[in-house]
Design a protein around this motif. Structure first.
Motif, PDB file in Angstrom:
ATOM      1  N   VAL A  43      33.888   5.128  69.539  1.00  0.00           N
ATOM      2  CA  VAL A  43      32.885   5.317  68.492  1.00  0.00           C
ATOM      3  C   VAL A  43      32.539   3.943  67.938  1.00  0.00           C
ATOM      4  O   VAL A  43      33.401   3.070  67.825  1.00  0.00           O
ATOM      5  CB  VAL A  43      33.429   6.232  67.366  1.00  0.00           C
ATOM      6  N   PHE A  44      31.274   3.750  67.575  1.00  0.00           N
ATOM      7  CA  PHE A  44      30.816   2.470  67.065  1.00  0.00           C
ATOM      8  C   PHE A  44      30.296   2.620  65.639  1.00  0.00           C
ATOM      9  O   PHE A  44      29.807   3.682  65.252  1.00  0.00           O
ATOM     10  CB  PHE A  44      29.698   1.914  67.953  1.00  0.00           C
ATOM     11  N   GLN A  45      30.439   1.548  64.876  1.00  0.00           N
ATOM     12  CA  GLN A  45      29.858   1.511  63.543  1.00  0.00           C
ATOM     13  C   GLN A  45      29.119   0.189  63.375  1.00  0.00           C
ATOM     14  O   GLN A  45      29.667  -0.881  63.645  1.00  0.00           O
ATOM     15  CB  GLN A  45      30.912   1.644  62.446  1.00  0.00           C
ATOM     16  N   LEU A  46      27.869   0.290  62.949  1.00  0.00           N
ATOM     17  CA  LEU A  46      27.052  -0.906  62.758  1.00  0.00           C
ATOM     18  C   LEU A  46      27.431  -1.590  61.448  1.00  0.00           C
ATOM     19  O   LEU A  46      27.379  -0.974  60.387  1.00  0.00           O
ATOM     20  CB  LEU A  46      25.572  -0.514  62.747  1.00  0.00           C
ATOM     21  N   GLN A  47      27.841  -2.841  61.544  1.00  0.00           N
ATOM     22  CA  GLN A  47      28.226  -3.610  60.360  1.00  0.00           C
ATOM     23  C   GLN A  47      27.035  -4.361  59.765  1.00  0.00           C
ATOM     24  O   GLN A  47      26.823  -4.359  58.560  1.00  0.00           O
ATOM     25  CB  GLN A  47      29.319  -4.622  60.730  1.00  0.00           C
ATOM     26  N   GLN A  48      26.266  -5.002  60.621  1.00  0.00           N
ATOM     27  CA  GLN A  48      25.077  -5.753  60.201  1.00  0.00           C
ATOM     28  C   GLN A  48      23.999  -5.585  61.258  1.00  0.00           C
ATOM     29  O   GLN A  48      24.291  -5.459  62.447  1.00  0.00           O
ATOM     30  CB  GLN A  48      25.397  -7.240  60.038  1.00  0.00           C
ATOM     31  N   GLY A  49      22.737  -5.597  60.810  1.00  0.00           N
ATOM     32  CA  GLY A  49      21.623  -5.547  61.735  1.00  0.00           C
ATOM     33  C   GLY A  49      21.041  -4.153  61.902  1.00  0.00           C
ATOM     34  O   GLY A  49      21.293  -3.250  61.105  1.00  0.00           O
ATOM     35  N   LYS A  50      20.251  -3.996  62.950  1.00  0.00           N
ATOM     36  CA  LYS A  50      19.603  -2.725  63.269  1.00  0.00           C
ATOM     37  C   LYS A  50      19.848  -2.398  64.738  1.00  0.00           C
ATOM     38  O   LYS A  50      19.855  -3.278  65.600  1.00  0.00           O
ATOM     39  CB  LYS A  50      18.086  -2.803  63.035  1.00  0.00           C
ATOM     40  N   VAL A  51      20.019  -1.106  65.023  1.00  0.00           N
ATOM     41  CA  VAL A  51      20.218  -0.624  66.381  1.00  0.00           C
ATOM     42  C   VAL A  51      19.309   0.579  66.609  1.00  0.00           C
ATOM     43  O   VAL A  51      19.169   1.433  65.728  1.00  0.00           O
ATOM     44  CB  VAL A  51      21.689  -0.212  66.624  1.00  0.00           C
ATOM     45  N   LYS A  52      18.684   0.646  67.782  1.00  0.00           N
ATOM     46  CA  LYS A  52      17.904   1.833  68.113  1.00  0.00           C
ATOM     47  C   LYS A  52      18.624   2.620  69.207  1.00  0.00           C
ATOM     48  O   LYS A  52      19.263   2.050  70.094  1.00  0.00           O
ATOM     49  CB  LYS A  52      16.487   1.472  68.557  1.00  0.00           C
ATOM     50  N   ILE A  53      18.536   3.938  69.088  1.00  0.00           N
ATOM     51  CA  ILE A  53      19.130   4.847  70.058  1.00  0.00           C
ATOM     52  C   ILE A  53      17.996   5.484  70.852  1.00  0.00           C
ATOM     53  O   ILE A  53      17.078   6.077  70.272  1.00  0.00           O
ATOM     54  CB  ILE A  53      19.965   5.947  69.364  1.00  0.00           C
ATOM     55  N   THR A  54      18.032   5.343  72.173  1.00  0.00           N
ATOM     56  CA  THR A  54      16.969   5.858  73.025  1.00  0.00           C
ATOM     57  C   THR A  54      17.532   6.743  74.125  1.00  0.00           C
ATOM     58  O   THR A  54      18.701   6.641  74.490  1.00  0.00           O
ATOM     59  CB  THR A  54      16.176   4.702  73.675  1.00  0.00           C
ATOM     60  N   VAL A  55      16.673   7.619  74.629  1.00  0.00           N
ATOM     61  CA  VAL A  55      17.016   8.432  75.801  1.00  0.00           C
ATOM     62  C   VAL A  55      15.892   8.283  76.817  1.00  0.00           C
ATOM     63  O   VAL A  55      14.732   8.080  76.447  1.00  0.00           O
ATOM     64  CB  VAL A  55      17.217   9.924  75.445  1.00  0.00           C
ATOM     65  N   VAL A  56      16.252   8.370  78.090  1.00  0.00           N
ATOM     66  CA  VAL A  56      15.273   8.271  79.173  1.00  0.00           C
ATOM     67  C   VAL A  56      15.359   9.535  80.010  1.00  0.00           C
ATOM     68  O   VAL A  56      16.454   9.950  80.430  1.00  0.00           O
ATOM     69  CB  VAL A  56      15.528   7.030  80.053  1.00  0.00           C
ATOM     70  N   SER A  57      14.202  10.153  80.251  1.00  0.00           N
ATOM     71  CA  SER A  57      14.169  11.375  81.047  1.00  0.00           C
ATOM     72  C   SER A  57      14.303  11.039  82.531  1.00  0.00           C
ATOM     73  O   SER A  57      14.237   9.871  82.942  1.00  0.00           O
ATOM     74  CB  SER A  57      12.850  12.117  80.812  1.00  0.00           C
ATOM     75  N   GLU A  58      14.474  12.067  83.358  1.00  0.00           N
ATOM     76  CA  GLU A  58      14.558  11.864  84.802  1.00  0.00           C
ATOM     77  C   GLU A  58      13.269  11.268  85.359  1.00  0.00           C
ATOM     78  O   GLU A  58      13.263  10.617  86.401  1.00  0.00           O
ATOM     79  CB  GLU A  58      14.872  13.196  85.500  1.00  0.00           C
ATOM     80  N   GLN A  59      12.161  11.495  84.664  1.00  0.00           N
ATOM     81  CA  GLN A  59      10.878  10.949  85.088  1.00  0.00           C
ATOM     82  C   GLN A  59      10.664   9.519  84.586  1.00  0.00           C
ATOM     83  O   GLN A  59       9.638   8.912  84.851  1.00  0.00           O
ATOM     84  CB  GLN A  59       9.725  11.839  84.581  1.00  0.00           C
ATOM     85  N   GLY A  60      11.647   8.988  83.832  1.00  0.00           N
ATOM     86  CA  GLY A  60      11.557   7.610  83.361  1.00  0.00           C
ATOM     87  C   GLY A  60      10.893   7.433  82.020  1.00  0.00           C
ATOM     88  O   GLY A  60      10.675   6.296  81.569  1.00  0.00           O
ATOM     89  N   LYS A  61      10.579   8.510  81.331  1.00  0.00           N
ATOM     90  CA  LYS A  61       9.959   8.410  80.012  1.00  0.00           C
ATOM     91  C   LYS A  61      11.024   8.157  78.961  1.00  0.00           C
ATOM     92  O   LYS A  61      12.030   8.864  78.897  1.00  0.00           O
ATOM     93  CB  LYS A  61       9.188   9.689  79.678  1.00  0.00           C
ATOM     94  N   GLU A  62      10.814   7.134  78.129  1.00  0.00           N
ATOM     95  CA  GLU A  62      11.793   6.768  77.101  1.00  0.00           C
ATOM     96  C   GLU A  62      11.336   7.244  75.730  1.00  0.00           C
ATOM     97  O   GLU A  62      10.151   7.190  75.395  1.00  0.00           O
ATOM     98  CB  GLU A  62      11.983   5.247  77.068  1.00  0.00           C
TER      99      GLU A  62
END
Length: 223
Positions: A43-62
């Protein structure tokens, strides 16, 4: 007798109580913390900064499913038996990220009921935000979805007043977050600026008046 309000999650206390099984990593902007398909063992915890969470479909769409700030946890699916990552975590700025071994957090949850209550409440709050995002995506227009994302990024509804968005978030990323095109985001951003709802000059400053878009938008079919 009225129930006492639970204190907010104490990230500093968490770091000291986890003991063994933790490490801190420094990441440059645009660096991947973990990728979709990786082994889910921490498990991760962000201490400083910004993080984006993304998913990619089987067709390559993010699609961008979350943008996280300091104090937010991510990768917690491993605690529910997730074997592989179902998303990718990428830094949007320089970032400091704490990594906690699955066994270390599981041990603390088992041995410390007070911590377990705080941690579960923190994760439930995240779940409620995800559910609200899903409802937003299914039933609201792209204009309303964009307004809601901007308000959330500016901490609208939390203690204190909305704050300027000090990171440079691209219109492409906003489009991925709300499920529309960059041209539609550009159109609505210009409209919000013209109406005085935002100031947009490199950084985005959101004014509380943007909430009017959510309150007063006329019912219509979803864009």
């Amino acid at each position: 007798m009225a129930n006492r309000r639970k204190p907010p999650f104490d990230a500093v206390s968490f770091l000291t109580r986890i003991g063994e099984g933790r490490s801190i990593g420094r990441y440059a902007k645009g660096q991947i913390v973990f990728s979709q398909g990786d082994l889910a063992d921490a498990v991760f915890q962000l201490q400083q900064g910004k993080v984006k969470i993304t998913v990619v479909s089987e067709q390559g769409k993010e699609a961008v499913i979350a943008i996280l700030g300091p104090g937010d946890f991510f990768g917690e699916g491993c605690l529910a038996g997730q074997k592989q990552r179902i998303s990718t975590a990428t830094t949007m700025t320089e970032a400091s990220v704490a990594r906690f071994e699955k066994a270390a957090i599981a041990r603390l949850i088992h041995n410390d009921p007070d911590f377990a209550e705080q941690f579960i409440a923190h994760l439930l709050d995240r779940t409620l935000r995800v559910e609200a995002d899903l409802v937003d995506q299914l039933f609201n227009s792209s204009e309303k979805r964009l307004a809601r994302v901007l308000l959330r990024l500016a901490n609208f509804g939390k203690e204190g007043k909305p704050e300027p968005i000090v990171i440079k978030i691209s219109q492409e990323t906003l489009a991925e977050m709300i499920g529309t095109t960059r041209s539609r985001v550009s159109f609505f951003m210009n409209k919000f600026r013209r109406l005085g709802f935002i100031d947009y000059n490199g950084a985005i400053e959101v004014h509380p008046s943007l909430f009017n878009v959510i309150l007063h938008e006329q019912p219509r079919s979803k864009d």
